[in-house]
Design a protein around this motif. Structure first.
Motif, PDB file in Angstrom:
ATOM      1  N   LYS A 272    -100.875  30.748 -52.220  1.00 15.03           N
ATOM      2  CA  LYS A 272     -99.979  32.187 -53.202  1.00 15.03           C
ATOM      3  C   LYS A 272     -99.086  32.928 -52.810  1.00 15.03           C
ATOM      4  CE  LYS A 272    -104.861  33.556 -55.509  1.00 15.03           C
ATOM      5  NZ  LYS A 272    -105.818  34.245 -55.847  1.00 15.03           N
ATOM      6  N   LEU A 273     -98.239  32.052 -52.099  1.00 13.88           N
ATOM      7  CA  LEU A 273     -97.096  32.793 -51.620  1.00 13.88           C
ATOM      8  C   LEU A 273     -96.978  33.749 -51.947  1.00 13.88           C
ATOM      9  CD1 LEU A 273     -95.253  31.162 -48.831  1.00 13.88           C
ATOM     10  CD2 LEU A 273     -94.005  30.529 -50.537  1.00 13.88           C
ATOM     11  N   THR A 274     -96.335  34.974 -50.765  1.00 11.34           N
ATOM     12  CA  THR A 274     -95.788  36.154 -50.818  1.00 11.34           C
ATOM     13  C   THR A 274     -94.192  36.067 -50.627  1.00 11.34           C
ATOM     14  OG1 THR A 274     -96.604  37.599 -48.769  1.00 11.34           O
ATOM     15  CG2 THR A 274     -98.293  37.081 -50.446  1.00 11.34           C
ATOM     16  N   VAL A 275     -93.509  37.731 -50.919  1.00 10.96           N
ATOM     17  CA  VAL A 275     -92.190  37.909 -50.190  1.00 10.96           C
ATOM     18  C   VAL A 275     -92.206  37.884 -48.880  1.00 10.96           C
ATOM     19  CG1 VAL A 275     -90.182  38.673 -50.492  1.00 10.96           C
ATOM     20  CG2 VAL A 275     -91.988  39.032 -52.583  1.00 10.96           C
ATOM     21  N   ASN A 276     -93.005  37.918 -48.089  1.00 11.17           N
ATOM     22  CA  ASN A 276     -93.568  38.395 -47.305  1.00 11.17           C
ATOM     23  C   ASN A 276     -93.589  37.051 -46.066  1.00 11.17           C
ATOM     24  OD1 ASN A 276     -93.168  40.262 -44.345  1.00 11.17           O
ATOM     25  ND2 ASN A 276     -95.994  39.655 -44.401  1.00 11.17           N
ATOM     26  N   ASP A 277     -94.313  35.937 -46.791  1.00 12.88           N
ATOM     27  CA  ASP A 277     -94.993  35.092 -46.607  1.00 12.88           C
ATOM     28  C   ASP A 277     -93.325  33.935 -46.079  1.00 12.88           C
ATOM     29  OD1 ASP A 277     -97.273  35.740 -46.231  1.00 12.88           O
ATOM     30  OD2 ASP A 277     -97.839  34.221 -47.588  1.00 12.88           O
ATOM     31  N   LEU A 278     -92.786  34.124 -47.689  1.00 10.75           N
ATOM     32  CA  LEU A 278     -91.723  33.076 -47.456  1.00 10.75           C
ATOM     33  C   LEU A 278     -90.559  33.454 -46.427  1.00 10.75           C
ATOM     34  CD1 LEU A 278     -89.865  30.738 -49.182  1.00 10.75           C
ATOM     35  CD2 LEU A 278     -89.621  32.782 -51.081  1.00 10.75           C
ATOM     36  N   ASP A 279     -90.348  34.753 -46.458  1.00 13.84           N
ATOM     37  CA  ASP A 279     -89.422  35.875 -45.452  1.00 13.84           C
ATOM     38  C   ASP A 279     -89.878  35.197 -43.956  1.00 13.84           C
ATOM     39  OD1 ASP A 279     -87.904  36.793 -47.340  1.00 13.84           O
ATOM     40  OD2 ASP A 279     -88.918  38.882 -46.558  1.00 13.84           O
ATOM     41  N   ARG A 280     -90.608  34.988 -43.161  1.00 12.95           N
ATOM     42  CA  ARG A 280     -92.110  34.284 -42.285  1.00 12.95           C
ATOM     43  C   ARG A 280     -90.717  32.904 -42.418  1.00 12.95           C
ATOM     44  NH1 ARG A 280     -97.958  35.120 -41.369  1.00 12.95           N
ATOM     45  NH2 ARG A 280     -96.801  34.785 -39.815  1.00 12.95           N
ATOM     46  N   LEU A 281     -91.427  31.803 -42.866  1.00 21.72           N
ATOM     47  CA  LEU A 281     -91.625  30.906 -43.064  1.00 21.72           C
ATOM     48  C   LEU A 281     -89.272  30.457 -43.407  1.00 21.72           C
ATOM     49  CD1 LEU A 281     -93.221  29.636 -46.126  1.00 21.72           C
ATOM     50  CD2 LEU A 281     -93.447  28.755 -43.733  1.00 21.72           C
TER      51      LEU A 281
ATOM     52  N   LYS B  68     -78.955  29.659 -36.002  1.00 22.40           N
ATOM     53  CA  LYS B  68     -77.421  29.742 -36.095  1.00 22.40           C
ATOM     54  C   LYS B  68     -76.694  30.181 -36.792  1.00 22.40           C
ATOM     55  CE  LYS B  68     -77.275  25.576 -33.158  1.00 22.40           C
ATOM     56  NZ  LYS B  68     -77.673  23.737 -33.751  1.00 22.40           N
ATOM     57  N   PHE B  69     -77.547  30.624 -38.299  1.00 16.80           N
ATOM     58  CA  PHE B  69     -77.581  31.616 -39.235  1.00 16.80           C
ATOM     59  C   PHE B  69     -78.247  32.532 -39.632  1.00 16.80           C
ATOM     60  CE2 PHE B  69     -79.474  26.794 -39.872  1.00 16.80           C
ATOM     61  CZ  PHE B  69     -80.583  27.533 -40.782  1.00 16.80           C
ATOM     62  N   THR B  70     -78.192  33.054 -40.667  1.00 10.42           N
ATOM     63  CA  THR B  70     -79.253  33.959 -40.930  1.00 10.42           C
ATOM     64  C   THR B  70     -79.946  34.075 -41.774  1.00 10.42           C
ATOM     65  OG1 THR B  70     -77.371  35.294 -42.464  1.00 10.42           O
ATOM     66  CG2 THR B  70     -77.432  35.601 -40.100  1.00 10.42           C
ATOM     67  N   ILE B  71     -81.283  34.329 -41.778  1.00 13.18           N
ATOM     68  CA  ILE B  71     -82.024  34.358 -43.430  1.00 13.18           C
ATOM     69  C   ILE B  71     -81.597  34.604 -44.864  1.00 13.18           C
ATOM     70  CG2 ILE B  71     -83.805  35.576 -44.787  1.00 13.18           C
ATOM     71  CD1 ILE B  71     -85.134  36.518 -41.793  1.00 13.18           C
ATOM     72  N   ASP B  72     -80.165  35.567 -44.742  1.00 15.27           N
ATOM     73  CA  ASP B  72     -79.695  36.353 -45.766  1.00 15.27           C
ATOM     74  C   ASP B  72     -78.943  34.593 -46.297  1.00 15.27           C
ATOM     75  OD1 ASP B  72     -80.815  38.712 -46.195  1.00 15.27           O
ATOM     76  OD2 ASP B  72     -79.252  39.768 -45.226  1.00 15.27           O
ATOM     77  N   ASP B  73     -78.326  34.174 -44.688  1.00 15.79           N
ATOM     78  CA  ASP B  73     -77.584  32.702 -44.931  1.00 15.79           C
ATOM     79  C   ASP B  73     -78.139  31.677 -45.554  1.00 15.79           C
ATOM     80  OD1 ASP B  73     -75.170  33.742 -44.761  1.00 15.79           O
ATOM     81  OD2 ASP B  73     -75.979  32.573 -41.721  1.00 15.79           O
ATOM     82  N   VAL B  74     -79.425  31.752 -45.961  1.00 13.73           N
ATOM     83  CA  VAL B  74     -81.075  30.333 -46.532  1.00 13.73           C
ATOM     84  C   VAL B  74     -80.975  30.935 -47.859  1.00 13.73           C
ATOM     85  CG1 VAL B  74     -83.369  29.459 -46.886  1.00 13.73           C
ATOM     86  CG2 VAL B  74     -82.042  29.933 -44.442  1.00 13.73           C
ATOM     87  N   TYR B  75     -81.034  32.110 -47.708  1.00 14.48           N
ATOM     88  CA  TYR B  75     -81.309  32.853 -49.438  1.00 14.48           C
ATOM     89  C   TYR B  75     -80.235  32.963 -50.074  1.00 14.48           C
ATOM     90  CZ  TYR B  75     -86.422  34.254 -48.823  1.00 14.48           C
ATOM     91  OH  TYR B  75     -87.819  34.622 -47.755  1.00 14.48           O
ATOM     92  N   GLU B  76     -78.706  33.104 -49.677  1.00 15.95           N
ATOM     93  CA  GLU B  76     -77.885  32.461 -50.476  1.00 15.95           C
ATOM     94  C   GLU B  76     -76.846  31.165 -50.804  1.00 15.95           C
ATOM     95  OE1 GLU B  76     -76.043  35.457 -51.825  1.00 15.95           O
ATOM     96  OE2 GLU B  76     -77.315  37.137 -51.556  1.00 15.95           O
ATOM     97  N   ASN B  77     -77.193  30.964 -49.633  1.00 11.82           N
ATOM     98  CA  ASN B  77     -76.676  29.535 -49.574  1.00 11.82           C
ATOM     99  C   ASN B  77     -77.551  28.148 -50.437  1.00 11.82           C
ATOM    100  OD1 ASN B  77     -73.393  30.057 -48.527  1.00 11.82           O
ATOM    101  ND2 ASN B  77     -75.126  31.070 -47.309  1.00 11.82           N
TER     102      ASN B  77
ATOM    103  N   THR C  63     -87.128  21.961 -48.386  1.00 11.22           N
ATOM    104  CA  THR C  63     -86.644  22.221 -47.174  1.00 11.22           C
ATOM    105  C   THR C  63     -87.723  22.913 -46.163  1.00 11.22           C
ATOM    106  OG1 THR C  63     -84.389  22.478 -48.338  1.00 11.22           O
ATOM    107  CG2 THR C  63     -84.386  23.214 -45.853  1.00 11.22           C
ATOM    108  N   LEU C  64     -88.079  24.221 -46.875  1.00 13.06           N
ATOM    109  CA  LEU C  64     -89.589  24.228 -45.726  1.00 13.06           C
ATOM    110  C   LEU C  64     -90.347  23.399 -45.126  1.00 13.06           C
ATOM    111  CD1 LEU C  64     -89.713  27.950 -47.975  1.00 13.06           C
ATOM    112  CD2 LEU C  64     -88.839  27.743 -45.085  1.00 13.06           C
ATOM    113  N   ASN C  65     -90.817  22.859 -46.165  1.00 11.83           N
ATOM    114  CA  ASN C  65     -91.798  21.584 -46.229  1.00 11.83           C
ATOM    115  C   ASN C  65     -91.046  20.214 -44.786  1.00 11.83           C
ATOM    116  OD1 ASN C  65     -94.056  22.386 -47.677  1.00 11.83           O
ATOM    117  ND2 ASN C  65     -93.013  22.008 -49.151  1.00 11.83           N
ATOM    118  N   LYS C  66     -89.776  20.615 -45.179  1.00  9.16           N
ATOM    119  CA  LYS C  66     -88.937  18.926 -44.323  1.00  9.16           C
ATOM    120  C   LYS C  66     -88.891  19.450 -43.275  1.00  9.16           C
ATOM    121  CE  LYS C  66     -84.893  17.697 -45.585  1.00  9.16           C
ATOM    122  NZ  LYS C  66     -84.624  17.467 -46.615  1.00  9.16           N
ATOM    123  N   CYS C  67     -88.627  20.187 -42.504  1.00 11.46           N
ATOM    124  CA  CYS C  67     -88.549  21.541 -41.612  1.00 11.46           C
ATOM    125  C   CYS C  67     -89.509  21.187 -40.576  1.00 11.46           C
ATOM    126  CB  CYS C  67     -87.867  22.401 -40.974  1.00 11.46           C
ATOM    127  SG  CYS C  67     -86.021  22.447 -41.987  1.00 11.46           S
ATOM    128  N   ILE C  68     -90.904  21.478 -41.810  1.00 13.61           N
ATOM    129  CA  ILE C  68     -92.294  21.999 -40.960  1.00 13.61           C
ATOM    130  C   ILE C  68     -93.000  20.404 -39.746  1.00 13.61           C
ATOM    131  CG2 ILE C  68     -94.538  23.207 -40.552  1.00 13.61           C
ATOM    132  CD1 ILE C  68     -92.903  25.339 -42.308  1.00 13.61           C
TER     133      ILE C  68
END
Length: 95
Positions: A34-43, A54-63, A72-77
């Motif tokens: 039950k992922l929330t928007v806040n949880d996603l932002d934290r990840l 080296k980049f921002t949260i917005d860079d991830v969401y935009e690109n 990508t989140l799974n692979k990194c963790i």
């Protein structure tokens, strides 16, 4: 590990030990069913920090393609935790 965001490719440098702690903490605190928007932002914020800011949260969401976000989140963790688990296996056994 590399992360491609738009035309830029970022390489994960040396990872500080505190990131292991943060990864464990996130996996304990976040309900991935039950992922929330806040949880996603934290990840995503964790990934930004993992790559040395080296980049921002917005860079991830935009690109990053929407279909690539969760993998990508799974692979990194998993890359971080897999390395940690490998090192833990090298610890001497308690007698």
């Amino acid at each position: 590990m590399e992360l491609k965001l738009g035309k830029n490719t970022y390489k994960m440098g040396t990872v500080k030990a505190k990131m292991i702690r943060k990864a464990i903490q996130l996996t304990e605190e976040i309900n991935f069913d039950k992922l929330t928007v806040n949880d996603l932002d934290r990840l995503v914020e964790f990934i930004v920090e993992l790559f040395g800011n080296k980049f921002t949260i917005d860079d991830v969401y935009e690109n990053l393609d929407a279909q690539e976000l969760v993998p990508t989140l799974n692979k990194c963790i998993n890359a971080l935790m897999g390395t940690f688990a490998d090192k833990m296996e090298q610890m001497p056994e308690k007698k």
